[in-house]
Design a protein around this motif. Structure first.
Motif, PDB file in Angstrom:
ATOM      1  N   GLY A   1     -46.877 -19.488 -17.868  1.00  0.00           N
ATOM      2  CA  GLY A   1     -47.212 -18.902 -16.576  1.00  0.00           C
ATOM      3  C   GLY A   1     -46.009 -18.557 -15.719  1.00  0.00           C
ATOM      4  N   PHE A   2     -46.228 -18.623 -14.398  1.00  0.00           N
ATOM      5  CA  PHE A   2     -45.192 -18.307 -13.423  1.00  0.00           C
ATOM      6  C   PHE A   2     -44.322 -19.533 -13.157  1.00  0.00           C
ATOM      7  N   SER A   3     -43.045 -19.320 -12.948  1.00  0.00           N
ATOM      8  CA  SER A   3     -42.157 -20.427 -12.582  1.00  0.00           C
ATOM      9  C   SER A   3     -42.112 -20.630 -11.072  1.00  0.00           C
ATOM     10  N   SER A   4     -42.630 -19.663 -10.317  1.00  0.00           N
ATOM     11  CA  SER A   4     -42.605 -19.701  -8.861  1.00  0.00           C
ATOM     12  C   SER A   4     -44.024 -19.526  -8.323  1.00  0.00           C
ATOM     13  N   LEU A   5     -44.418 -20.384  -7.386  1.00  0.00           N
ATOM     14  CA  LEU A   5     -45.727 -20.258  -6.758  1.00  0.00           C
ATOM     15  C   LEU A   5     -45.802 -18.987  -5.923  1.00  0.00           C
ATOM     16  N   GLN A   6     -44.730 -18.654  -5.211  1.00  0.00           N
ATOM     17  CA  GLN A   6     -44.753 -17.425  -4.412  1.00  0.00           C
ATOM     18  C   GLN A   6     -44.908 -16.197  -5.297  1.00  0.00           C
ATOM     19  N   ALA A   7     -44.260 -16.207  -6.467  1.00  0.00           N
ATOM     20  CA  ALA A   7     -44.405 -15.079  -7.390  1.00  0.00           C
ATOM     21  C   ALA A   7     -45.847 -14.941  -7.862  1.00  0.00           C
ATOM     22  N   ALA A   8     -46.511 -16.063  -8.106  1.00  0.00           N
ATOM     23  CA  ALA A   8     -47.911 -16.018  -8.515  1.00  0.00           C
ATOM     24  C   ALA A   8     -48.779 -15.433  -7.406  1.00  0.00           C
ATOM     25  N   LEU A   9     -48.561 -15.867  -6.169  1.00  0.00           N
ATOM     26  CA  LEU A   9     -49.325 -15.329  -5.043  1.00  0.00           C
ATOM     27  C   LEU A   9     -49.062 -13.827  -4.861  1.00  0.00           C
ATOM     28  N   ASP A  10     -47.806 -13.430  -4.998  1.00  0.00           N
ATOM     29  CA  ASP A  10     -47.457 -12.028  -4.803  1.00  0.00           C
ATOM     30  C   ASP A  10     -48.008 -11.132  -5.905  1.00  0.00           C
ATOM     31  N   SER A  11     -48.372 -11.725  -7.032  1.00  0.00           N
ATOM     32  CA  SER A  11     -48.896 -10.922  -8.140  1.00  0.00           C
ATOM     33  C   SER A  11     -50.361 -10.534  -7.957  1.00  0.00           C
ATOM     34  N   ILE A  12     -51.047 -11.126  -6.981  1.00  0.00           N
ATOM     35  CA  ILE A  12     -52.450 -10.798  -6.744  1.00  0.00           C
ATOM     36  C   ILE A  12     -52.527  -9.391  -6.159  1.00  0.00           C
ATOM     37  N   PRO A  13     -53.223  -8.474  -6.801  1.00  0.00           N
ATOM     38  CA  PRO A  13     -53.295  -7.102  -6.275  1.00  0.00           C
ATOM     39  C   PRO A  13     -53.883  -7.066  -4.866  1.00  0.00           C
ATOM     40  N   GLN A  14     -53.343  -6.202  -4.047  1.00  0.00           N
ATOM     41  CA  GLN A  14     -53.757  -6.127  -2.651  1.00  0.00           C
ATOM     42  C   GLN A  14     -55.247  -5.818  -2.514  1.00  0.00           C
ATOM     43  N   GLU A  15     -55.786  -5.040  -3.464  1.00  0.00           N
ATOM     44  CA  GLU A  15     -57.188  -4.636  -3.373  1.00  0.00           C
ATOM     45  C   GLU A  15     -58.130  -5.660  -3.995  1.00  0.00           C
ATOM     46  N   TYR A  16     -57.604  -6.733  -4.589  1.00  0.00           N
ATOM     47  CA  TYR A  16     -58.445  -7.713  -5.267  1.00  0.00           C
ATOM     48  C   TYR A  16     -59.199  -8.545  -4.232  1.00  0.00           C
ATOM     49  N   LYS A  17     -60.494  -8.763  -4.453  1.00  0.00           N
ATOM     50  CA  LYS A  17     -61.318  -9.453  -3.465  1.00  0.00           C
ATOM     51  C   LYS A  17     -61.942 -10.750  -3.984  1.00  0.00           C
TER      52      LYS A  17
END
Length: 294
Positions: free
Chosen positions: A10-26
């Motif tokens: 997975g991601f090594s950074s929690l912020q990177a994981a959060l930033d990967s969520i598409p803006q339009e995803y609901k």
């Protein structure tokens, strides 16, 4: 998705994981955080879909940073209290479970927020919030804390939100400190409500107040709380502003332990009768919102 200290998962950074969520995803998103110490400043942005930060174990899954109010920001100016947070939540729906969130700035460094929670609806279950001054900021909305440990020394739970703390432990780290600094808006029926909680302290800590009013209409209620000897008999402080004694609502019911001393409490606070205390239920305090759904 998963956040891990392992390079193969997975991601090594929690912020990177959060930033990967598409803006339009609901749809709701769960981010599983593997054990480890994650040294990063986290922001859950406004517009993020409902997100659950799910750790495996409170003691071994740690998010930590060390900004304080005097830390210089990118513009060369001090950050101030409200930008010092390790975890900063602005999403409408947010949940965290089985984590430690720490501001490691240390005592004597001034205001240093561990969790800055300015969400519409926020839930924390089995989360440790560790800091010194201004550990937890409750900005707005409805917030629910269950089986959490919150520690600090001065005003370490502060803000305007309606926040219910159920079966939590509050740990005082310094003498002559203050647990709460509520800024409940005028007309709000509830501010901070502590149900079946416990207050503990470090060795030799004494003369700690249950709260002082950051704003005139502060509301704090301790219901069936076990209080250790660190709590001063007076219980409540007016912050040097006697006029706030007329508008603040500071209440207790069924306090027990060495720090429970109703006869010595400030005359402008109240001991509730059973019929009044019965109104302090989760759904009533949170205005019909049931946090178990998040």
């Amino acid at each position: 998705m998963t956040v891990s200290k392992s390079v193969d998962e997975g991601f090594s950074s929690l912020q990177a994981a959060l930033d990967s969520i598409p803006q339009e995803y609901k749809e709701a998103v769960t981010i599983r955080i593997k054990p480890g110490i994650y040294e990063e400043k986290i922001t859950v942005k406004q517009g993020t879909p409902p997100v659950l930060l799910l750790g495996e174990d409170t003691n071994s899954t740690i998010i930590t940073w060390s900004d304080n109010a005097h830390t210089l920001g990118p513009d060369g100016e001090p950050l101030g209290t409200f930008k010092s947070g390790t975890l900063n939540v602005f999403a409408e729906h947010f949940t965290a479970e089985n984590l430690t969130i720490r501001n490691a700035s240390g005592p004597g460094t001034g205001q240093a927020v561990a969790a800055f929670v300015d969400a519409g609806y926020a839930v924390f279950r089995r989360v440790r919030l560790l800091g010194d001054q201004d550990t937890l900021y409750t900005g707005q909305g409805k917030q629910y804390y269950n089986e959490c440990c919150i520690e600090g020394d001065v005003d370490y739970i502060f803000g305007a939100a309606t926040a219910l703390f159920e079966r939590c432990r509050l740990h005082n780290k310094r003498s002559r400190g203050y647990i709460t600094a509520a800024s409940t808006p005028e007309g709000a029926p509830f501010g901070y409500v502590f149900l079946d909680c416990e207050i503990t302290s470090g060795e030799g800590v004494s003369e700690v107040y249950l709260g002082r009013p950051w704003r005139p209409y502060a509301h704090v209620a301790f219901i069936r709380t076990v209080m250790d000897s660190s709590i001063i008999g007076e219980g409540w402080h007016n912050w040097g502003q006697p006029d706030r004694e007329e508008t603040s609502r500071y209440e207790e019911y069924g306090s027990s332990g060495p720090g429970a001393n109703p006869e010595a409490r400030a005359a402008w606070s109240r001991q509730l009768i059973p019929q009044e205390a019965a109104k302090y239920r989760v759904l009533a305090v949170l205005d019909g919102w049931h946090p178990e759904g998040y």
